[in-house]
Design an enzyme around this catalytic site. Structure first.
Site, PDB file in Angstrom:
ATOM      1  N   PRO A  26       0.942  -1.231   0.198  1.00  0.00           N
ATOM      2  CA  PRO A  26       0.027   0.176   0.063  1.00  0.00           C
ATOM      3  C   PRO A  26       0.942   1.349  -0.013  1.00  0.00           C
ATOM      4  O   PRO A  26       1.990   1.414   0.937  1.00  0.00           O
ATOM      5  CB  PRO A  26      -0.794  -0.112   1.254  1.00  0.00           C
ATOM      6  CG  PRO A  26       0.069  -0.876   2.162  1.00  0.00           C
ATOM      7  CD  PRO A  26       0.870  -1.987   1.170  1.00  0.00           C
ATOM      8  N   HIS A  35       7.659  -4.994   7.917  1.00  0.00           N
ATOM      9  CA  HIS A  35       8.909  -4.427   7.339  1.00  0.00           C
ATOM     10  C   HIS A  35       9.695  -4.130   8.662  1.00  0.00           C
ATOM     11  O   HIS A  35       9.835  -3.460   9.580  1.00  0.00           O
ATOM     12  CB  HIS A  35       8.167  -2.855   7.231  1.00  0.00           C
ATOM     13  CG  HIS A  35       9.183  -2.022   6.538  1.00  0.00           C
ATOM     14  ND1 HIS A  35       8.720  -0.809   5.647  1.00  0.00           N
ATOM     15  CD2 HIS A  35      10.561  -1.983   6.195  1.00  0.00           C
ATOM     16  CE1 HIS A  35       9.976  -0.311   5.027  1.00  0.00           C
ATOM     17  NE2 HIS A  35      10.961  -0.738   5.568  1.00  0.00           N
ATOM     18  N   CYS A  41       2.531   2.357   9.649  1.00  0.00           N
ATOM     19  CA  CYS A  41       2.896   3.743   8.918  1.00  0.00           C
ATOM     20  C   CYS A  41       3.577   4.601  10.105  1.00  0.00           C
ATOM     21  O   CYS A  41       3.459   4.827  11.057  1.00  0.00           O
ATOM     22  CB  CYS A  41       1.506   4.459   8.747  1.00  0.00           C
ATOM     23  SG  CYS A  41       1.701   6.057   7.985  1.00  0.00           S
ATOM     24  N   LYS A  82       0.132  -5.212   9.041  1.00  0.00           N
ATOM     25  CA  LYS A  82       1.269  -4.912   8.721  1.00  0.00           C
ATOM     26  C   LYS A  82       2.104  -4.151   9.886  1.00  0.00           C
ATOM     27  O   LYS A  82       1.340  -3.162  10.209  1.00  0.00           O
ATOM     28  CB  LYS A  82       1.018  -4.080   7.288  1.00  0.00           C
ATOM     29  CG  LYS A  82       2.557  -3.711   6.505  1.00  0.00           C
ATOM     30  CD  LYS A  82       2.026  -3.036   5.181  1.00  0.00           C
ATOM     31  CE  LYS A  82       3.626  -2.737   4.611  1.00  0.00           C
ATOM     32  NZ  LYS A  82       4.190  -1.554   5.157  1.00  0.00           N
ATOM     33  N   GLU A 105       8.268   1.065  -3.233  1.00  0.00           N
ATOM     34  CA  GLU A 105       8.758   2.026  -4.067  1.00  0.00           C
ATOM     35  C   GLU A 105       9.452   1.362  -5.319  1.00  0.00           C
ATOM     36  O   GLU A 105       9.480   2.057  -6.210  1.00  0.00           O
ATOM     37  CB  GLU A 105       9.582   2.985  -3.397  1.00  0.00           C
ATOM     38  CG  GLU A 105       8.732   3.917  -2.335  1.00  0.00           C
ATOM     39  CD  GLU A 105       9.469   4.819  -1.810  1.00  0.00           C
ATOM     40  OE1 GLU A 105      10.662   5.290  -2.162  1.00  0.00           O
ATOM     41  OE2 GLU A 105       9.148   5.342  -0.749  1.00  0.00           O
TER      42      GLU A 105
END
Length: 368
Positions: free
Chosen positions: A16, A175, A106, A147, A233
């Site tokens: 996302p 991550h 995030c 996530k 990315e």
């Protein structure tokens, strides 16, 4: 829903990305071996109270070409997140395969100020996170996933993962970096932590981080033992990454624009311009004409003007013949020319671009 009932391929996932996980881009990466895509992180309050926001972000979700898709939510209030998720699940039931994800990774300032995303990783917030995951998993007819990033005390991350599994998460994505609002990346992701998490839980684990090439995808999978690899990315620069292909920048841009025309009003012009910029920068960012291209792209006022720029000026700057509107994007001969960055339509597993530091990603705002 038990993870054992999970009937989707987690092997290659498009992450996302704020204002970049639009429908045309999701369709594009699917064409090149991406098995699962995400929407951008959506705000529950706006889904519930902003009809234009809801309609924009659900437009096309009913289309058969956009399945399966994960709708990613954030938030810190179980009731609000659940009510917002139900608006999306209703859309999902119409298309049959859609999944809801809770973002716990995030790092942006808005996440810190709103107390969501990566700022729910402190141990004192774990009960709240568990409540959100539990409410979604018990009351929605679709799998729930989360996530996350590393906890500030790295060693606690597998403990949090185990609690999310117990709360009902069907899979987890890690991550393996710590949260930082000032620097989104602080060194390489620690892939050993993905393996540690994988060894702790019984549900699938997806690894996110340290991927710039197809070889990195394979290395990541080998090092972590993860069930899937999520890429963000790098896919913006090369949407064909999971097919081990380096596309011609003009060809892939025109393909993306064609999808935008086929699915109008699913991406803003700013989003379209940003995608095209990434596609061209991937191979041509060090060319002497690149800054002229960026300036010209910023002046474009329509998809048609972006296409003219690519077909005419960019081709000429590359030392190639301009492409007429009637020319096929798929003609590999169009990449033959004197320009040193000219390549065939597709170059499997290769790129002739000079290595350079990654350009900071600049998100774009949707209209209020």
């Amino acid at each position: 829903m038990s993870y054992k009932d999970l009937a989707l391929d987690l092997s290659t996932i498009a992450a996302p990305m704020v204002n970049q996980s639009d429908l045309p881009f999701r369709i594009l990466v699917r064409r090149y071996n991406t098995s699962l895509v995400y929407t951008q992180m959506l705000l529950p309050d706006r889904l519930l109270h902003d009809q234009e926001y809801l309609e924009f972000h659900t437009r096309g979700l009913r289309d058969a070409v956009d399945t399966p898709v994960v709708v990613q939510l954030c938030g810190n209030d179980p009731d609000t997140v659940l009510r917002a998720a139900k608006t999306v699940v209703h859309k999902a039931d119409a298309i049959g395969a859609q999944y809801t994800d809770l973002n716990l990774g995030c790092p942006q300032d808005a996440a810190r100020e709103g107390h969501y995303g990566g700022y729910l990783l402190d141990k004192k917030d774990w009960p709240l996170v568990e409540q959100v995951v539990s409410a979604l998993s018990k009351l929605l007819p679709v799998p729930i996933c989360a996530k996350l990033r590393l906890c500030q005390n790295t060693a606690l991350t597998p403990d949090l993962a185990a609690r999310l599994e117990a709360a009902g998460a069907s899979w987890l994505t890690l991550h393996a970096r710590h949260v930082s609002s000032r620097r989104r990346r602080q060194g390489a992701a620690d892939l050993s932590q993905v393996r540690a998490l994988k060894e702790r839980v019984g549900i699938p684990v997806v690894s996110n981080g340290n991927v710039r090439t197809w070889e990195d995808v394979q290395k990541n999978r080998e090092e972590t033992g993860a069930d899937g690899i999520m890429v963000g990315e790098t896919l913006l620069a090369n949407p064909c990454l999971f097919a081990n292909i380096t596309p011609d920048p003009v060809t892939i841009s025109l393909e993306y624009l064609d999808i935008c025309r086929e699915y109008p009003d699913t991406a803003t012009l700013q989003t379209i311009q940003t995608h095209v910029r990434h596609f061209v920068d991937h191979q041509c960012g060090r060319r002497p004409w690149y800054n002229k291209f960026r300036a010209a792209l910023g002046r474009c006022e329509s998809v048609e003007s972006v296409e003219r720029l690519l077909r005419m000026k960019v081709q000429r700057w590359r030392g190639l013949a301009p492409l007429d509107d009637g020319d096929s994007h798929d003609d590999s001969n169009h990449a033959e020319g004197s320009g040193s960055d000219a390549i065939g339509r597709w170059s499997e597993g290769s790129s002739d671009r000079e290595e350079k530091p990654a350009e900071p990603f600049v998100g774009v705002r949707l209209p209020e």
